[in-house]
Structure formats: C-alpha cells, structure tokens
Write an enzyme that holds these catalytic residues in place. Structure first.
Site, PDB file in Angstrom:
ATOM      1  N   HIS A 376       0.809  -1.220   0.000  1.00 33.11           N
ATOM      2  CA  HIS A 376       0.000   0.000   0.000  1.00 33.11           C
ATOM      3  C   HIS A 376       0.840   1.266   0.000  1.00 33.11           C
ATOM      4  O   HIS A 376       0.420   2.289  -0.514  1.00 33.11           O
ATOM      5  CB  HIS A 376      -1.044  -0.053   1.123  1.00 33.11           C
ATOM      6  CG  HIS A 376      -2.157  -0.990   0.766  1.00 33.11           C
ATOM      7  ND1 HIS A 376      -2.180  -2.296   1.176  1.00 33.11           N
ATOM      8  CD2 HIS A 376      -3.219  -0.824  -0.058  1.00 33.11           C
ATOM      9  CE1 HIS A 376      -3.232  -2.893   0.647  1.00 33.11           C
ATOM     10  NE2 HIS A 376      -3.883  -2.023  -0.106  1.00 33.11           N
ATOM     11  N   ARG A 483     -10.755   3.411  -1.609  1.00 32.19           N
ATOM     12  CA  ARG A 483     -10.440   2.551  -0.461  1.00 32.19           C
ATOM     13  C   ARG A 483     -10.861   3.303   0.801  1.00 32.19           C
ATOM     14  O   ARG A 483     -10.263   4.319   1.122  1.00 32.19           O
ATOM     15  CB  ARG A 483      -8.949   2.248  -0.415  1.00 32.19           C
ATOM     16  CG  ARG A 483      -8.425   1.406  -1.565  1.00 32.19           C
ATOM     17  CD  ARG A 483      -6.929   1.228  -1.436  1.00 32.19           C
ATOM     18  NE  ARG A 483      -6.387   0.191  -2.290  1.00 32.19           N
ATOM     19  CZ  ARG A 483      -5.851   0.413  -3.489  1.00 32.19           C
ATOM     20  NH1 ARG A 483      -5.801   1.634  -3.984  1.00 32.19           N
ATOM     21  NH2 ARG A 483      -5.337  -0.586  -4.191  1.00 32.19           N
ATOM     22  N   ARG A 519     -15.547   1.271  -1.845  1.00 32.99           N
ATOM     23  CA  ARG A 519     -15.347  -0.116  -1.402  1.00 32.99           C
ATOM     24  C   ARG A 519     -15.534  -0.184   0.113  1.00 32.99           C
ATOM     25  O   ARG A 519     -15.043   0.676   0.833  1.00 32.99           O
ATOM     26  CB  ARG A 519     -13.929  -0.574  -1.765  1.00 32.99           C
ATOM     27  CG  ARG A 519     -13.678  -2.001  -1.319  1.00 32.99           C
ATOM     28  CD  ARG A 519     -12.315  -2.478  -1.706  1.00 32.99           C
ATOM     29  NE  ARG A 519     -11.258  -1.869  -0.906  1.00 32.99           N
ATOM     30  CZ  ARG A 519      -9.970  -2.115  -1.098  1.00 32.99           C
ATOM     31  NH1 ARG A 519      -9.591  -2.902  -2.071  1.00 32.99           N
ATOM     32  NH2 ARG A 519      -9.060  -1.549  -0.337  1.00 32.99           N
ATOM     33  N   GLU A 617     -10.732 -11.139  -6.145  1.00 29.09           N
ATOM     34  CA  GLU A 617      -9.366 -11.109  -5.605  1.00 29.09           C
ATOM     35  C   GLU A 617      -8.918 -12.500  -5.186  1.00 29.09           C
ATOM     36  O   GLU A 617      -7.746 -12.754  -4.977  1.00 29.09           O
ATOM     37  CB  GLU A 617      -9.318 -10.214  -4.361  1.00 29.09           C
ATOM     38  CG  GLU A 617      -9.735  -8.795  -4.622  1.00 29.09           C
ATOM     39  CD  GLU A 617      -9.752  -7.976  -3.344  1.00 29.09           C
ATOM     40  OE1 GLU A 617      -8.805  -7.201  -3.139  1.00 29.09           O
ATOM     41  OE2 GLU A 617     -10.711  -8.105  -2.557  1.00 29.09           O
ATOM     42  N   ASN A 640      -4.066  -7.058  -7.415  1.00 30.92           N
ATOM     43  CA  ASN A 640      -2.998  -7.065  -6.398  1.00 30.92           C
ATOM     44  C   ASN A 640      -3.105  -8.316  -5.537  1.00 30.92           C
ATOM     45  O   ASN A 640      -2.120  -9.010  -5.278  1.00 30.92           O
ATOM     46  CB  ASN A 640      -3.115  -5.842  -5.481  1.00 30.92           C
ATOM     47  CG  ASN A 640      -3.050  -4.556  -6.253  1.00 30.92           C
ATOM     48  OD1 ASN A 640      -2.607  -4.563  -7.389  1.00 30.92           O
ATOM     49  ND2 ASN A 640      -3.497  -3.464  -5.661  1.00 30.92           N
ATOM     50  N   ASP A 641      -4.336  -8.589  -5.095  1.00 27.79           N
ATOM     51  CA  ASP A 641      -4.526  -9.782  -4.272  1.00 27.79           C
ATOM     52  C   ASP A 641      -4.686 -11.027  -5.118  1.00 27.79           C
ATOM     53  O   ASP A 641      -4.193 -12.092  -4.754  1.00 27.79           O
ATOM     54  CB  ASP A 641      -5.741  -9.596  -3.357  1.00 27.79           C
ATOM     55  CG  ASP A 641      -5.374  -8.763  -2.140  1.00 27.79           C
ATOM     56  OD1 ASP A 641      -4.322  -9.036  -1.546  1.00 27.79           O
ATOM     57  OD2 ASP A 641      -6.111  -7.820  -1.802  1.00 27.79           O
ATOM     58  N   ARG A 651       2.387 -10.368  -1.490  1.00 20.01           N
ATOM     59  CA  ARG A 651       2.561  -9.148  -2.284  1.00 20.01           C
ATOM     60  C   ARG A 651       3.503  -8.144  -1.636  1.00 20.01           C
ATOM     61  O   ARG A 651       3.955  -7.205  -2.275  1.00 20.01           O
ATOM     62  CB  ARG A 651       1.193  -8.492  -2.557  1.00 20.01           C
ATOM     63  CG  ARG A 651       0.492  -8.011  -1.323  1.00 20.01           C
ATOM     64  CD  ARG A 651      -0.958  -7.617  -1.607  1.00 20.01           C
ATOM     65  NE  ARG A 651      -1.130  -6.203  -1.803  1.00 20.01           N
ATOM     66  CZ  ARG A 651      -2.304  -5.592  -1.964  1.00 20.01           C
ATOM     67  NH1 ARG A 651      -3.421  -6.323  -1.959  1.00 20.01           N
ATOM     68  NH2 ARG A 651      -2.388  -4.312  -2.118  1.00 20.01           N
ATOM     69  N   CYS A 688      -9.060  -3.042 -11.158  1.00 22.42           N
ATOM     70  CA  CYS A 688      -8.701  -1.914 -10.301  1.00 22.42           C
ATOM     71  C   CYS A 688      -7.377  -2.158  -9.571  1.00 22.42           C
ATOM     72  O   CYS A 688      -6.935  -1.326  -8.793  1.00 22.42           O
ATOM     73  CB  CYS A 688      -9.809  -1.608  -9.304  1.00 22.42           C
ATOM     74  SG  CYS A 688     -10.068  -2.933  -8.128  1.00 22.42           S
TER      75      CYS A 688
HETATM   76  C1  PEP Z   1      -6.423  -5.392  -5.150  1.00 22.14           C
HETATM   77  O1  PEP Z   1      -6.268  -6.320  -4.354  1.00 22.14           O
HETATM   78  O2  PEP Z   1      -6.092  -5.453  -6.345  1.00 22.14           O
HETATM   79  C2  PEP Z   1      -6.983  -4.104  -4.705  1.00 22.14           C
HETATM   80  C3  PEP Z   1      -7.253  -3.153  -5.559  1.00 22.14           C
HETATM   81  O3  PEP Z   1      -7.180  -3.933  -3.372  1.00 22.14           O
HETATM   82  P1  PEP Z   1      -6.031  -3.556  -2.323  1.00 22.14           P
HETATM   83  O4  PEP Z   1      -4.795  -3.206  -3.088  1.00 22.14           O
HETATM   84  O5  PEP Z   1      -6.536  -2.424  -1.518  1.00 22.14           O
HETATM   85  O6  PEP Z   1      -5.891  -4.810  -1.537  1.00 22.14           O
HETATM   86 MG    MG Z   2      -7.183  -6.244  -2.407  1.00 20.68          MG
END
Ligand code: PEP
Ligand code: MG
Length: 768
Positions: A376, A483, A519, A617, A640-641, A651, A688
């Site tokens: 993040h 977020r 979200r 995810e 990302n997840d 990650r 996203c």
């Molecule tokens: C993701 O997991 O791709 C996402 C957008 O959520 P975050 O990065 O906040 O976990």
């Molecule tokens: Mg995520």
C-alpha cells in the site's frame, strides 16, 4: 553447534564494517570446527579475491585472486556446490601460491556463499591432516554460509558509501585516483519499481521501530546522560498522551474511552517503572536496554496474573514501552528540516501517517527496504507521483543518511554515491521525462479511445489519502476504487456514521454525475487499525475484508448507512465488496445493504439503491464467475490480491517479488475467464489492481475487451497515451499471441517491442 551458529550470526549481524565482518567469520568458524585455516574469498571485478584469512599469510589478503573456474576456489564458485577433499594438492585444479604458506595443508572444504542465485564468494576451511572434513562440519559450514550472505552484502554496501565519501574528500584536496571498492562503483543495489520516475538527491534516513525484545544491551560511560535521555523521553510521551486525550475529548469521544490514557499516565509516573529503569542504567546499561528489561519484567509479571483484567494490561505496558523507546530514538518524527526537493527518504518501511505528512512537503523520491510494487505504501507513492524504489533487501538505511543517491523507479535500481557519468545520464533522462510528461498532460481533456474508436473509461483509484483533489485533476472519468480504510486508520476508534458520510460525500460530490465506487472496509492483511488489533499467523489468509465486516454487522451497517446517506441527491454511488471468496458472502453483504437502504427510506432519506459490485481477488471466484456475475451489477478485478493468491506470493515480501508477475500466463488466463464470464452474464468488468496502471499489462487487458480500468492517478495519463496509440484489433491479436507463450518474461519482451515500435518506450522506462 546450533548455539555456536547463532552466536556467530548474531555477532556478524551486529557489525557493519566489512573487514570486521570477515575477520569475525574466519576466526569464529575456524575455532568452531577446529580447523587450521579458515578464509573468505569474495567476488571482486570478475575474480574471487582472498579478503580474510585466519591461518594463511595475511599479507596476501587482496592479492590472491581466482577467476571463476580457476583453482579450487574458482571451481567451487563455478559449480555452486561444496567441495570436500582429503588432499587438495592432488586435485587437478589445485593452484599453489607458495607465499600463502599453503603447502602443509591437505584437507580442504570450500562452500559457495550465495545470495539470490548469485555467488558472492567462497568460504574455505583447511587442515594439515589428510582426512576429509566430517558431514557435520560441512553441513555446519553450508548453514553458516547461507546466513552470512546478507550480512556481507550489507557490509559491502556500507563500505561503498564510506569509500565514496572518502574519495569525495580526497578528490577535493588532491587528484588521487579513486580507490577501487569491493562493489563496483557503478553497480546499483536492486529493489523493485515502486512508483515510476527518477529521483536524484541526498538521502534522509528515517529510523524505524524496533520490537522491544530486540533492543540490545549496550555498556555506557555517561550514566547521567542516559538518565536524562530516559527522563526527557518520559516527558515527551506524557505530553503526547495528554494532548491526544484532549483532542479526542474535543472530538466528542466519550470520557470512558479516553480513560485508557489516564491509565497510561499513571503507569508513566509509577515508581516501579521509573526507579527500576534508573537502577538498571546506574548498573551500566544504556537507557533503551534498561527500559527493555523493566518493561519485559512488567509484562511477565502481569501476564502471569490470575485476574483477567490485569492480564489484559500486558498490551498497554508493551505499547507504552514502545512509545518511550521510539521517543528515545526519535522514531516516527519526520525530519522536516532536512526535507527539500532534493531529499530522498530512506527507511525500512513507512507508515500511512508518515506518508500523509510527506505529502505536505516536497521530496524527490522514496527508497524502502521492505515492500513491493503492490504494497500500500507503493500504491500511495504512485498516487502522489513520487518516484519510489521498494524492497531493496540490502539497503543500509541508517548509514545512507546524507549520501548522494539516484533512484530509478522504473527498474528498481538504486545507485549509492553514483559517479558523475551516472548522474549526468539520469539528469538527461529526467529532462526527457519532463518533455514526455508535458506532452502526456496535454491529453488530459481527451478520452481514452483506441485508434479504431473503442472508448475505455479510465477511473481513478483513491482513498488512501485524505485529499480527493489530485483525482479530480487527473482527467479521470470517475472513481473506480475508493479505499475507505483511510478514515478508519487515522482515528483512535471507529468513525461514526456522520463522520464517514461527510468524507464519502466529498468524493461523490467531486465527481457527480460520474460514478464513484466506494469499497467497504478492507482491513486485515497489511492494513491494521491500532484500536482493533488482529493478531494472526497468516494475516493475508485470515480475517480480512468482508470476513471482518460480516462478523461485525454493527460496524458494517454504520458504514453502509453512511455511504447511502452520502449519496442522497447525487445518486452516483456504487458499492464494492472486497475479499469475497464464496457466494453466500455476497448474498449476506447485499442483504445488509438492502436493510440499510430500507431503514433509511423509512427514516425519510431520498436515496436510490446503488449499483453493487464484487472484487475478484480470491481465485475461488474465478471458477464461479458466472454465478457471481448473475447476482451483482459489476465486477472489479483486484489483481494485487488475485496475483498473490494465485501465485502463492506474498505481495509485500521483497524476497519473492520476482515471482509476483502480473504477466504470468496463469494470471492472464484467470483474468480472461473473469472478463468472458462477466460478459456472458451481461455485466461490465473492470480491473482496479495496480496491473491496470502498467501500460504493458493494460494493453493486454484492452485486448481482453475490458470495459474500464481504475488506476492510481499518477499512472493514468500514461495508460491513456498507450490506449490512444493502439487499435482494439491490435491489442486483441497481441493478447492471443501472449496467451500461447511460456512465461511472463517472453510476454514482456513481446509487449515492450510493440511499445518501443510505436515510439512509446518512455512509458515503461526512464527517458523518452
Ligand atoms: C487489489 O487487491 O487489487 C486491490 C485493488 O485492493 P487492495 O490493493 O486495496 O488490496
Ligand atoms: Mg485487495
């Protein structure tokens, strides 16, 4: 043996100087295995050079060199395998250096020292006898060599800083040529690209918090000074706690919630805490070590108590101890006086609050030891447009303070005290970047339309910072991912309905009538709330996102109501549920949203039921996509997840970051299944995750007929530029070709060639 091993590793890890590190290794290892000789050879400009020995002629240190494959040392390095011989001199590769006084040693064991598949050096032990070293000894040496690699890298990086500083000083006084260092001057440390861009500047190091247990003991000369350090830390913590509790009372927090701070203040003034720490300082330990002993003693005492209330105080005591220690170390304070446009922040890791402070100042870059592209912190840095390199495993954080750095946020390279040539080259690239950014900025008001007329709306990812303004000015056609964690993270308790609704309304209003996707709370994993601690062995596989909010409908309902209230009269709200892994979770979440909606209607609010979406995810959803798509209005793929769960790669873990590949064929196939499944069910699908902001990956998403992309504002103009230069048909053909390929590496080559071919290389690397 285990004890000896730990002792040696600990001693080495607490030493920064390379010569000292190597001296400790050869002396301690020789003694531990009762050998006659122990030496270390390290890779230096193409050959393995003797850099430390206990037993051979020390005058030849730095002079005996074996190119890879030559001599027994070179052979070990080449084979990356231990070599254990009863008589080295009989081996065909043996090379005798007579002045080393090696003739009388026969048995030989050589162990490669490797780090991330690279051979850094060779650890050698020798003895007079003609008997091979035992298996136990070989295993011990293999174990120790594996643990020493990190310390050697660290010490090498530190030496590089010291030497270039020395050279800088010499160069100003005379024209003595630069001394060669172990690390080539132009060789960068390698990390991960965090946020695109190049930073040239002086490092400003920020100390990071150390857990209490790992504070070392340290003998002191000046007892009074240490007592003063302790007292002034206590005073500052007292002041901080008082002002925080006043502020919270003023914010309307009930008195009983603020009472915990009174308990802290009482503890801070307790004689046991103060006297026992001072007594420990008087018996010769520095303030931090004395504090550690006192706090751990209290923790033990309270932890063993029968009374559950008193047992619970253990956490408070620990928190308080940590606050005092941080205060002593000046941790969590941003050295604002040192920050300027030419400063590069260097740290192990930084918190969201610290980044929010940085947001208000001007800096040229960030370099972090931890994290990866999708942590993040990196996401936030991208949104703020600060060139960032993350996951530099060997970063000597505190030693770098004041050093000249070049950080390349495209490739993840970090140059420490770079040569003039490197600075010149990167300065040239920065000029080209500025030209390119200027050109790209001109696209701001233009749509992201392919050359054959397909429009892909680009939305902004936001929410991790308080300010919505950058998203408004980014040319985004709405917010694709807000977020909502931020308002929760900056408070000392859960924010109420009114507080939340005010924040959400700001975002909805900024973009009305364009869509804003809020979200629901996604805590757990790497996003924690200080007032709602979640302690788990595997946080990313644990209580995260929707799992937490469904288990706490009281918290969830406040948020859902706040979102709906915020949308009154604007009607541009969509609600997105994170971390869904089963269909029943979606059904339960929708049921709560509908309940909140009905409640508010009966309370007289004039609101509309928002569109509802699910984040894909978790891989389980990929295989149930049609079913999921039939009960929601849209799908948003959180790559990302999704990548971390699909590839089993944390990650945030820099050590495995190379395996975290958004262009991996498995990832691409999974995304394609989700896109096709959603389209079959007749609903739109977006990406996203950070992948959408990478022009290479976005080209393939375009080829999969994605309906929209939601991107960090810093990356939005580049993706738009790419889209405007390709046709949908071209992207489709590339996607088809990519899906037949073996791995991410070749797919990346294919896409890079395409972008370079269209003169768009500047989107993915430094320069034009
Ligand atoms: C993701 O997991 O791709 C996402 C957008 O959520 P975050 O990065 O906040 O976990
Ligand atoms: Mg995520």
């Amino acid at each position: 043996m285990l004890h000896t091993l730990r002792r040696i590793v600990q001693e080495v890890n607490s030493t920064r100087d390379l010569n000292r590190v190597l001296a400790i290794i050869v002396q301690r290892v020789k003694a531990a295995i009762h050998a006659d000789v122990c030496s270390v050879y390290l890779a230096d400009e193409g050959a393995f050079t003797l850099l430390a020995t206990d037993g051979l002629n020390a005058e030849l240190v730095g002079k005996v060199r074996f190119p890879p494959g030559s001599g027994l040392v070179g052979l070990v390095a080449q084979r990356t395998d231990p070599l254990n011989l009863d008589d080295a001199q009989e081996h065909p590769r043996f090379q005798l250096f007579t002045s080393l006084n090696e003739e009388r040693y026969h048995s030989f064991v050589g162990i490669p020292i490797t780090h991330h598949r690279e051979v850094l050096g060779v650890l050698v032990a020798q003895s007079e006898s003609r008997v091979r070293f035992s298996h136990d000894i070989v295993n011990f040496l293999v174990t120790i060599a594996a643990q020493l690699a990190g310390a050697i890298i660290n010490a090498q990086a530190t030496r590089q800083i010291d030497e270039s500083e020395k050279t800088e000083n010499l160069e100003t006084k005379s024209s003595i040529p630069k001394k060669s260092s172990i690390r080539h001057d132009n060789r960068p440390l390698l990390g991960q690209p965090g946020a695109p861009g190049i930073a040239i500047g002086r490092a400003v190091s920020i100390a990071s918090s150390v857990i209490l247990e790992s504070i070392p003991d340290r003998p002191i000369d000046d007892i009074d000074n240490e007592i003063n350090v302790f007292h002034s830390a206590l005073d500052s913590v007292r002041k901080d706690i008082k002002s925080l509790s006043y502020q919270l009372l003023a914010d309307g927090l009930p008195t009983e919630d603020v009472a915990v701070f009174d308990a802290y203040l009482l503890m801070l003034d307790s004689n046991t805490l103060i006297d026992s720490t001072i007594n420990r300082i008087k018996s010769g330990n520095w303030a931090a070590g004395a504090l550690r002993e006192t706090i751990l003693e209290h923790i033990k005492l309270f932890g063993e108590m029968e009374n559950p209330y008193l047992r619970e105080r253990v956490k408070d005591i620990r928190d308080l101890g940590q606050c005092i220690f941080n205060q002593m170390q000046g941790i969590n304070d941003l050295p604002l006086d040192k920050l300027s446009e030419k400063a590069i922040i260097v740290a192990e890791d930084i918190s969201a609050t610290l980044l929010a402070d940085i947001e208000k100042t001007n800096i040229s870059g960030i370099v972090l030891k931890r994290g990866s592209r999708t942590s993040h912190v990196a996401i936030l840095a991208r949104a703020m447009g600060i060139p960032t390199v993350v996951g530099v495993n060997e970063l000597p954080v505190m030693q770098l303070d004041g050093s000249q750095l070049v950080a390349d946020g495209y490739s993840g390279k970090l140059y420490i005290s770079p040569t003039e040539t490197i600075i010149k080259e990167y300065s040239r690239l920065i000029c080209q970047e500025e030209e390119l950014s200027e050109e790209i900025r001109e696209l701001n008001g233009q749509p992201a339309t392919t050359t054959d007329g397909i429009n892909i709306p680009l939305y902004a990812n936001t929410g991790l910072v308080a300010d919505i303004t950058p998203s408004k000015h980014s040319g985004a056609e709405g917010i694709g991912l807000y977020r909502t964690e931020y308002p929760f993270m900056i408070r000392q308790r859960f924010p109420g309905e009114e507080e939340q609704s005010k924040i959400y309304r700001e975002a909805l209003q900024a973009f009305v009538p364009r869509p804003v996707v809020l979200r629901t709370l996604d805590i757990g994993g790497d996003k924690s709330l200080s007032y709602f601690p979640i302690e788990e062995d595997n946080p990313f596989l644990g209580w995260r996102g929707i799992r937490v909010t469904l288990d706490h409908p009281e918290i969830f309902m406040i948020q859902l109501r706040a979102m709906l209230i915020a949308s009154e009269g604007l009607d541009n709200l969509s609600v997105l549920f994170p971390m869904i892994s089963t269909i029943s979770e979606v059904e339960d979440a929708i049921a709560l949203l509908e309940r909140a909606y009905r409640e508010l209607l009966t309370e007289g609010y004039r609101i509309q039921m928002p569109k509802v979406g699910v984040m894909v995810e978790v891989p389980s959803l990929v295989f149930q996509i049609k079913r999921i798509a039939s009960i929601v209005d849209f799908i948003s793929i959180g790559t990302n997840d999704l990548i971390q769960y699909l590839m089993a790669v944390d990650r945030n873990n820099a050590s495995v970051a190379e395996l975290y590949e958004s262009l991996h064929p498995a990832v691409l196939n999974a995304i394609k299944m989700v896109v096709d499944g959603s389209h079959e069910a007749g609903i739109p699908v977006s990406v996203c995750g950070e992948m959408a902001g990478d022009p290479l990956a976005a080209l393939l998403l375009l080829g999969m007929s994605i309906d929209s992309l939601s991107i960090s504002v810093g990356s939005l103009p580049r993706v738009k530029w790419m889209i405007r230069n390709f046709s949908h048909q071209e992207a489709k053909a590339l996607m088809k070709q990519a899906l037949t390929m073996k791995d991410a590496h070749v797919i990346k080559q294919l896409l890079t060639k395409e972008l370079e071919g269209k003169g768009l290389g500047g989107l993915i690397r430094a320069g034009r």
